[in-house]
Design a protein around this motif. Structure first.
Motif, PDB file in Angstrom:
ATOM      1  N   PRO A  75       0.624  -1.841   0.039  1.00 19.23           N
ATOM      2  CA  PRO A  75       0.105  -0.196  -0.095  1.00 19.23           C
ATOM      3  C   PRO A  75       0.893   1.448   0.383  1.00 19.23           C
ATOM      4  CG  PRO A  75      -0.980  -1.741   1.202  1.00 19.23           C
ATOM      5  CD  PRO A  75      -0.409  -2.034   0.939  1.00 19.23           C
ATOM      6  N   ALA A  76       1.178   1.686   1.103  1.00 20.04           N
ATOM      7  CA  ALA A  76       2.597   2.887   1.311  1.00 20.04           C
ATOM      8  C   ALA A  76       3.788   2.829  -0.453  1.00 20.04           C
ATOM      9  CB  ALA A  76       3.613   2.792   2.311  1.00 20.04           C
ATOM     10  N   ASP A  77       4.177   2.019  -1.079  1.00 24.81           N
ATOM     11  CA  ASP A  77       5.343   2.025  -2.181  1.00 24.81           C
ATOM     12  C   ASP A  77       4.187   2.227  -3.047  1.00 24.81           C
ATOM     13  OD1 ASP A  77       7.284   1.476  -0.558  1.00 24.81           O
ATOM     14  OD2 ASP A  77       7.069  -0.475  -1.295  1.00 24.81           O
ATOM     15  N   MET A  78       3.355   1.653  -3.362  1.00 23.62           N
ATOM     16  CA  MET A  78       2.551   2.143  -4.041  1.00 23.62           C
ATOM     17  C   MET A  78       1.578   3.415  -4.347  1.00 23.62           C
ATOM     18  SD  MET A  78      -1.832   0.446  -5.320  1.00 23.62           S
ATOM     19  CE  MET A  78      -2.954   0.887  -6.893  1.00 23.62           C
ATOM     20  N   ARG A  79       1.282   3.937  -3.417  1.00 28.41           N
ATOM     21  CA  ARG A  79       0.790   5.133  -3.155  1.00 28.41           C
ATOM     22  C   ARG A  79       2.062   6.367  -3.825  1.00 28.41           C
ATOM     23  NH1 ARG A  79      -3.381   7.451  -3.918  1.00 28.41           N
ATOM     24  NH2 ARG A  79      -2.155   8.758  -5.199  1.00 28.41           N
ATOM     25  N   THR A  80       2.917   5.809  -3.285  1.00 31.03           N
ATOM     26  CA  THR A  80       4.943   6.356  -3.165  1.00 31.03           C
ATOM     27  C   THR A  80       4.398   7.271  -4.799  1.00 31.03           C
ATOM     28  OG1 THR A  80       5.606   6.213  -0.828  1.00 31.03           O
ATOM     29  CG2 THR A  80       7.118   7.118  -3.169  1.00 31.03           C
ATOM     30  N   THR A  81       4.323   5.277  -5.640  1.00 30.45           N
ATOM     31  CA  THR A  81       3.982   5.498  -6.532  1.00 30.45           C
ATOM     32  C   THR A  81       3.596   6.174  -7.591  1.00 30.45           C
ATOM     33  OG1 THR A  81       6.554   2.866  -6.821  1.00 30.45           O
ATOM     34  CG2 THR A  81       4.886   3.527  -8.565  1.00 30.45           C
ATOM     35  N   VAL A  82       2.789   6.547  -7.337  1.00 32.36           N
ATOM     36  CA  VAL A  82       1.428   6.339  -8.322  1.00 32.36           C
ATOM     37  C   VAL A  82       1.710   7.770  -7.790  1.00 32.36           C
ATOM     38  CG1 VAL A  82      -0.842   7.084  -8.419  1.00 32.36           C
ATOM     39  CG2 VAL A  82      -0.177   5.283  -8.045  1.00 32.36           C
ATOM     40  N   ASP A  83       2.409   8.642  -7.094  1.00 30.94           N
ATOM     41  CA  ASP A  83       2.623   9.843  -7.290  1.00 30.94           C
ATOM     42  C   ASP A  83       3.688   9.744  -8.271  1.00 30.94           C
ATOM     43  OD1 ASP A  83       0.529  10.465  -4.317  1.00 30.94           O
ATOM     44  OD2 ASP A  83       1.893  10.225  -3.111  1.00 30.94           O
ATOM     45  N   LYS A  84       4.533   9.748  -7.601  1.00 24.09           N
ATOM     46  CA  LYS A  84       5.436  10.099  -8.771  1.00 24.09           C
ATOM     47  C   LYS A  84       5.558  10.009 -10.003  1.00 24.09           C
ATOM     48  CE  LYS A  84      10.379   8.417  -9.458  1.00 24.09           C
ATOM     49  NZ  LYS A  84      11.675   6.857  -8.866  1.00 24.09           N
ATOM     50  N   GLU A  85       4.922   9.264 -10.373  1.00 26.68           N
ATOM     51  CA  GLU A  85       4.728   8.886 -12.375  1.00 26.68           C
ATOM     52  C   GLU A  85       3.053   9.895 -12.569  1.00 26.68           C
ATOM     53  OE1 GLU A  85       3.149   4.848 -12.476  1.00 26.68           O
ATOM     54  OE2 GLU A  85       5.754   4.384 -12.304  1.00 26.68           O
ATOM     55  N   SER A  86       2.883  10.221 -11.355  1.00 27.18           N
ATOM     56  CA  SER A  86       1.538  11.227 -11.338  1.00 27.18           C
ATOM     57  C   SER A  86       2.005  12.629 -12.211  1.00 27.18           C
ATOM     58  CB  SER A  86       0.949  10.825 -10.590  1.00 27.18           C
ATOM     59  OG  SER A  86      -0.570  12.837 -10.777  1.00 27.18           O
ATOM     60  N   ALA A  87       3.326  13.166 -11.025  1.00 21.53           N
ATOM     61  CA  ALA A  87       4.130  14.146 -11.486  1.00 21.53           C
ATOM     62  C   ALA A  87       4.367  13.962 -12.859  1.00 21.53           C
ATOM     63  CB  ALA A  87       4.786  14.287 -10.518  1.00 21.53           C
ATOM     64  N   MET A  88       5.193  12.770 -12.468  1.00 20.28           N
ATOM     65  CA  MET A  88       5.971  13.005 -14.338  1.00 20.28           C
ATOM     66  C   MET A  88       4.939  12.663 -15.733  1.00 20.28           C
ATOM     67  SD  MET A  88       7.770   9.174 -14.969  1.00 20.28           S
ATOM     68  CE  MET A  88       6.280   8.626 -15.962  1.00 20.28           C
ATOM     69  N   PHE A  89       3.964  11.996 -15.524  1.00 19.38           N
ATOM     70  CA  PHE A  89       3.191  12.108 -16.870  1.00 19.38           C
ATOM     71  C   PHE A  89       2.714  13.422 -16.317  1.00 19.38           C
ATOM     72  CE2 PHE A  89       2.909   7.610 -15.864  1.00 19.38           C
ATOM     73  CZ  PHE A  89       2.983   7.144 -17.396  1.00 19.38           C
ATOM     74  N   ALA A  90       2.451  14.192 -15.516  1.00 20.68           N
ATOM     75  CA  ALA A  90       1.989  16.019 -16.112  1.00 20.68           C
ATOM     76  C   ALA A  90       2.896  16.449 -16.748  1.00 20.68           C
ATOM     77  CB  ALA A  90       1.501  16.322 -13.891  1.00 20.68           C
ATOM     78  N   ASP A  91       4.495  16.354 -15.919  1.00 22.90           N
ATOM     79  CA  ASP A  91       5.330  17.027 -16.490  1.00 22.90           C
ATOM     80  C   ASP A  91       5.041  16.496 -18.739  1.00 22.90           C
ATOM     81  OD1 ASP A  91       7.877  18.779 -16.751  1.00 22.90           O
ATOM     82  OD2 ASP A  91       8.566  16.760 -16.992  1.00 22.90           O
ATOM     83  N   ILE A  92       5.501  15.573 -18.910  1.00 20.66           N
ATOM     84  CA  ILE A  92       5.580  14.983 -19.861  1.00 20.66           C
ATOM     85  C   ILE A  92       3.883  16.060 -20.936  1.00 20.66           C
ATOM     86  CG2 ILE A  92       5.023  13.088 -21.298  1.00 20.66           C
ATOM     87  CD1 ILE A  92       6.210  11.524 -18.986  1.00 20.66           C
ATOM     88  N   ILE A  93       3.169  15.975 -20.285  1.00 21.95           N
ATOM     89  CA  ILE A  93       1.655  15.914 -21.362  1.00 21.95           C
ATOM     90  C   ILE A  93       1.843  17.335 -21.235  1.00 21.95           C
ATOM     91  CG2 ILE A  93      -0.776  16.531 -20.754  1.00 21.95           C
ATOM     92  CD1 ILE A  93      -0.738  13.540 -18.986  1.00 21.95           C
ATOM     93  N   LYS A  94       2.554  18.396 -20.050  1.00 19.90           N
ATOM     94  CA  LYS A  94       2.499  19.756 -20.073  1.00 19.90           C
ATOM     95  C   LYS A  94       3.364  19.945 -21.294  1.00 19.90           C
ATOM     96  CE  LYS A  94       3.639  23.822 -17.786  1.00 19.90           C
ATOM     97  NZ  LYS A  94       3.475  24.692 -16.486  1.00 19.90           N
ATOM     98  N   ARG A  95       4.632  20.117 -21.434  1.00 12.68           N
ATOM     99  CA  ARG A  95       5.644  19.561 -22.135  1.00 12.68           C
ATOM    100  C   ARG A  95       5.655  19.227 -23.647  1.00 12.68           C
ATOM    101  NH1 ARG A  95       9.815  16.602 -21.953  1.00 12.68           N
ATOM    102  NH2 ARG A  95       8.838  15.362 -20.585  1.00 12.68           N
ATOM    103  N   GLY A  96       4.799  18.404 -24.110  1.00 17.21           N
ATOM    104  CA  GLY A  96       4.852  18.030 -25.244  1.00 17.21           C
ATOM    105  C   GLY A  96       2.663  18.368 -25.716  1.00 17.21           C
ATOM    106  N   ASP A  97       2.718  19.684 -25.048  1.00 16.00           N
ATOM    107  CA  ASP A  97       1.111  19.646 -25.573  1.00 16.00           C
ATOM    108  C   ASP A  97       0.055  18.802 -25.676  1.00 16.00           C
ATOM    109  OD1 ASP A  97      -0.822  21.846 -25.107  1.00 16.00           O
ATOM    110  OD2 ASP A  97       0.257  22.447 -27.972  1.00 16.00           O
ATOM    111  N   VAL A  98      -0.006  17.728 -24.997  1.00 20.53           N
ATOM    112  CA  VAL A  98      -0.800  16.660 -25.529  1.00 20.53           C
ATOM    113  C   VAL A  98      -2.256  16.639 -24.816  1.00 20.53           C
ATOM    114  CG1 VAL A  98      -0.877  14.250 -25.051  1.00 20.53           C
ATOM    115  CG2 VAL A  98       1.458  14.881 -25.238  1.00 20.53           C
ATOM    116  N   HIS A  99      -2.994  16.838 -26.197  1.00 15.33           N
ATOM    117  CA  HIS A  99      -4.521  16.945 -25.876  1.00 15.33           C
ATOM    118  C   HIS A  99      -5.593  15.326 -25.895  1.00 15.33           C
ATOM    119  CE1 HIS A  99      -3.590  21.024 -24.791  1.00 15.33           C
ATOM    120  NE2 HIS A  99      -2.918  21.345 -25.621  1.00 15.33           N
ATOM    121  N   LEU A 100      -6.508  15.537 -25.728  1.00 11.49           N
ATOM    122  CA  LEU A 100      -7.487  14.527 -26.241  1.00 11.49           C
ATOM    123  C   LEU A 100      -8.163  15.390 -27.862  1.00 11.49           C
ATOM    124  CD1 LEU A 100      -9.115  13.154 -23.121  1.00 11.49           C
ATOM    125  CD2 LEU A 100      -7.167  12.025 -24.645  1.00 11.49           C
TER     126      LEU A 100
END
Length: 316
Positions: free
Chosen positions: A291-316
């Motif tokens: 549980p704790a490690d999964m939560r940490t991983t989700v937080d880390k990957e969410s920040a990573m993908f948010a940055d990628i989406i912003k830098r890449g100007d990805v839209h639906l």
């Protein structure tokens, strides 16, 4: 007044403890927010059927697919937090979709992380009609034919969607996105030639059978069943792509003791030889996190993908 509140609190705590001590004493329901036959469905059933056996209770699987997992998640968050309701989840549901569109739940507040179970062997796969045998040839063809390659995904804002959009950005190509309601449906159209590319584990059996062509594995190492396929990183791409993993959530308020016991059952399940064999044949590998490690991983990957989406100007 304070005494009554204190007594009530003690009673609630005692009831929760009793529930946890007695858990599970009936069938457990797991909502799978994708259609049957896809990688989330397959991996979840393999692991959780074994976990149910270890816990001594049957598992009811309830597929509620649609809207890239959002329909199932919206339903699951309304279920009682009594230890008998869980939600299968993916990296996209928790760390990607929220940055691309409004979603009907709060990944941080509506659910508790239980465990990460497994990660897929995803492969960038093409139909044999595409004149390319290597990643370099594929990129060259895509550059010469902008918009001509249609790639399928398991839905908008999924990892299978975002990884191909990242490749568009990294390689300077323009593939066209065709979203499906699940991976299996996209693979069927890839086999039929209606689309030309897909990045998913559902393609793997067809690569082995020679019906489709695998160009690059999304992951940190090559797929053991076809080691001549390089990883995306080895081809010079995929620096920012993410792996597709599958996990388990519980509605917020589920007793911590029950969450921990379910996590331990999942950990034990994915260590059993029969589950390892089934995951392997299904195109996935065990990658357990508690549980704790999964939560940490989700937080880390969410920040990573948010940055990628912003830098890449990805839209639906």
């Amino acid at each position: 007044m304070l005494r009554r509140a204190f007594v009530a609190a003690l009673g609630a705590a005692a009831t929760t403890a009793a529930r946890a001590d007695d858990w599970p004493n009936r069938q457990i329901k797991i909502v799978i927010p994708y259609p049957p036959g896809g990688p989330t469905d397959i991996s979840t059933r393999i692991v959780m059927e074994k976990a149910g056996q270890l816990l001594g209770q049957p598992i009811l699987f309830d597929n509620k697919g649609g809207a890239s997992g959002m329909i199932g998640a919206a339903y699951a968050k309304t279920q009682p937090a009594d230890g008998y309701n869980f939600l299968a989840t993916t990296v996209a549901m928790l760390a990607i979709t929220r940055h691309l569109q409004p979603i009907p739940f709060d990944p941080d507040k509506d659910f508790i992380a239980v465990a990460r179970m497994a990660t897929s062997w995803a492969c960038l796969t093409i139909h044999p009609s595409v004149p390319a045998n290597t990643m370099a040839e594929f990129v060259a063809y895509a550059k010469a034919n902008p918009g001509k390659i249609n790639y399928g995904s398991s839905g908008n804002a999924t990892i299978t969607h975002l990884n191909c959009e990242i490749l568009n950005l990294e390689a300077g190509i323009r593939m066209t996105h065709v979203p499906y309601k699940g991976s299996a449906q996209a693979t069927q159209d890839l086999l039929g030639g209606q689309i030309q590319a897909q990045t998913d584990q559902t393609c793997l059996p067809h690569i082995l059978a020679g019906r489709l062509r695998g160009l690059a594995i999304v992951g940190d190492r090559r797929w053991p069943y076809k080691t001549d396929i390089p990883t995306m990183i080895e081809t010079g791409y995929g620096k920012d792509v993410g792996e597709s993993w599958y996990g388990m959530l519980a509605p917020a308020g589920t007793p911590a003791e029950i969450v921990d016991r379910m996590a331990k059952a999942i950990d034990e399940a994915i260590k059993s030889p029969d589950v390892l064999d089934k995951l392997d044949k299904g195109g996935a590998k065990p990658t357990y996190l508690g549980p704790a490690d999964m939560r940490t991983t989700v937080d880390k990957e969410s920040a990573m993908f948010a940055d990628i989406i912003k830098r890449g100007d990805v839209h639906l």
